[in-house]
Enzyme design. Structure first.
Site, PDB file in Angstrom:
ATOM      1  N   ASN A   1      -7.090   6.317   5.080  1.00  0.00           N
ATOM      2  CA  ASN A   1      -7.408   5.325   4.178  1.00  0.00           C
ATOM      3  C   ASN A   1      -8.047   3.731   4.863  1.00  0.00           C
ATOM      4  OD1 ASN A   1      -6.269   7.089   2.282  1.00  0.00           O
ATOM      5  ND2 ASN A   1      -4.259   6.388   2.542  1.00  0.00           N
TER       6      ASN A   1
ATOM      7  N   HIS B   1       0.936  -1.438  -0.040  1.00  0.00           N
ATOM      8  CA  HIS B   1      -0.271   0.039  -0.065  1.00  0.00           C
ATOM      9  C   HIS B   1       0.946   1.345   0.052  1.00  0.00           C
ATOM     10  CE1 HIS B   1      -2.857   2.991   1.243  1.00  0.00           C
ATOM     11  NE2 HIS B   1      -3.807   2.295   0.788  1.00  0.00           N
ATOM     12  N   ARG B   2       1.872   1.484   0.900  1.00  0.00           N
ATOM     13  CA  ARG B   2       2.589   2.529   1.030  1.00  0.00           C
ATOM     14  C   ARG B   2       2.065   3.762   1.547  1.00  0.00           C
ATOM     15  NH1 ARG B   2       6.716   2.551  -3.965  1.00  0.00           N
ATOM     16  NH2 ARG B   2       5.343   4.451  -4.480  1.00  0.00           N
ATOM     17  N   ASP B   3       0.928   3.976   1.925  1.00  0.00           N
ATOM     18  CA  ASP B   3       0.223   5.040   2.261  1.00  0.00           C
ATOM     19  C   ASP B   3      -0.755   4.502   3.582  1.00  0.00           C
ATOM     20  OD1 ASP B   3      -0.060   7.922   2.705  1.00  0.00           O
ATOM     21  OD2 ASP B   3      -1.662   7.746   1.147  1.00  0.00           O
ATOM     22  N   LEU B   4      -0.416   3.706   4.381  1.00  0.00           N
ATOM     23  CA  LEU B   4      -1.683   3.459   5.283  1.00  0.00           C
ATOM     24  C   LEU B   4      -1.813   4.682   6.296  1.00  0.00           C
ATOM     25  CD1 LEU B   4      -0.901  -0.161   5.831  1.00  0.00           C
ATOM     26  CD2 LEU B   4      -2.987   0.671   4.889  1.00  0.00           C
TER      27      LEU B   4
END
Length: 86
Positions: A47, A40-43
Site C-alpha cells: 500500500n 489507514h489501518r492497513d499500512l
C-alpha cells in the site's frame, strides 16, 4: 504501479539517505491523515506506492484507504442534555 516492494526486488536495498527520506515522507503522510481524522489501518509495503523509479525525485504515496477509519465526533442536542444530567 511501482510499489516499494517491487522497487526493492528490482533494484536491491535502498541507500540509507533515500530510505531515511522516504520514511520521513511516510511519517509526514500518516501525520497529515491523522490530523484529518483518517486512520489507514492497513499500512504495508503493497500500500506504499512510489512516485517514480528515480531516487532523486522519488516520493512515497499512501494508497488503498479501503479499510480506513474516519473518526468524526458529532455531538447531538440529546447527548449534551445527557452529559449535563450526569
Amino acid at each position: 504501479p511501482l510499489t516499494r516492494r517491487r522497487y526493492v526486488n528490482r533494484c536491491g536495498m535502498l541507500e540509507d539517505d533515500l530510505a531515511r527520506r522516504l520514511f520521513t515522507d511516510l511519517l509526514g503522510g500518516i501525520a497529515f491523515c491523522h490530523a484529518l481524522g483518517i486512520y489507514h489501518r492497513d499500512l504495508k509495503l503493497e500500500n506504499l506506492m512510489l512516485s517514480t523509479a528515480d531516487p532523486e525525485t522519488m516520493q512515497v504515496k499512501i494508497a488503498d484507504f479501503g479499510l480506513s477509519d474516519l473518526k468524526v465526533c458529532v455531538i447531538t442536542p440529546c447527548m449534551c442534555a445527557a452529559r449535563r444530567a450526569l
